[in-house]
Design an enzyme around this catalytic site. Sequence first.
Site, mmCIF file in Angstrom:
data_model
loop_
_atom_site.group_PDB
_atom_site.id
_atom_site.type_symbol
_atom_site.label_atom_id
_atom_site.label_comp_id
_atom_site.label_asym_id
_atom_site.label_seq_id
_atom_site.Cartn_x
_atom_site.Cartn_y
_atom_site.Cartn_z
ATOM 1 C CB SER A 56 -1.068 0.144 1.135
ATOM 2 O OG SER A 56 -2.150 0.973 0.958
ATOM 3 C CG HIS B 125 -5.475 -2.876 0.916
ATOM 4 N ND1 HIS B 125 -4.799 -2.524 -0.308
ATOM 5 C CD2 HIS B 125 -4.996 -1.920 1.880
ATOM 6 C CE1 HIS B 125 -3.988 -1.682 -0.247
ATOM 7 N NE2 HIS B 125 -4.013 -1.180 1.096
ATOM 8 C CG ASP C 21 -7.548 -3.407 -2.225
ATOM 9 O OD1 ASP C 21 -8.050 -2.332 -1.393
ATOM 10 O OD2 ASP C 21 -5.941 -3.463 -2.091
#
Length: 286
Positions: free
Chosen positions: A152, A263, A229
């Site tokens: 991320s 995620h 995600d």
Amino acid sequence: MTTSDELELVSATKSFGGWLKRYKHHSKVLGCEMIFAIYLPPAAEEQDVPLLWWLSGLTCTDENFMQKAGAHGTAAELGLAIVCPDTSPRGTDLPGEHDSYDFGSGAGFYVNATEAPWNRHFRMYDYVTEELPALVARHFPLNGQQSISGHSMGGHGALVCALKNPERYASVSAFAPIANPTQCPWGEKALGGYLGDDRETWKEWDACELIATGAPAPAEIKVDQGEADNFYQDGQLRPEALEAACKQAGVPLTLRMLPGYDHSYFFIASFIDDHLRYHAHHLRSG
């Protein structure tokens, strides 16, 4: 307070024959006390070993990856050390530092801030590419071979660090990176706050922009992205922009869009072995 070259052991835990250790030190670059984690495989007791840098995402500390990713077993098998820095300076208590999850504390974005008051402490790029590497090189049995990865915000950091320092890292990979931060809400908030309103200055912290402007690229970029995600679906991650930039520039990119994965660290744990073996291959080749 620890001195700039002094390490204070916070904890040590045996894992897969190696050791997970956490250390505290005073960072001159950040102007505060910092903690980082290092996993040393069993091989490190006999010889110097290669190193993988892992840069974590928003709200994380040095602990998330080490506790949740399930990386120690394969790292032990491969003889690979892993270092996890924290994700921002800690304890500086700047105005607004703790007001939101995506800016300030836990959200350093691996940039060098230029805007006051953030420029006094929020220089995470210099910390993860200069100060901390020099520190771990002095204190641990490492052979100088390095690769970098992250998730991320940390995937963004890994890509930018590799693009800015192509001679340093044997390989780079990322899980669900914020690939085009100049064009997404997370990035616009962070880059605007740390760097100011001139969007041209943001481009040196955007992997897509660096690739588009001809930055020396790694031999290969490896990215995994979960299709379930919610941040991908909301336009925060923009892997399609990275794919387009790499195609235009002729940069080899392996982008896997993985159905059903979100995620979370369950996603990372599902594919971390692939990434560790990818990096070990490049580290051996280098």
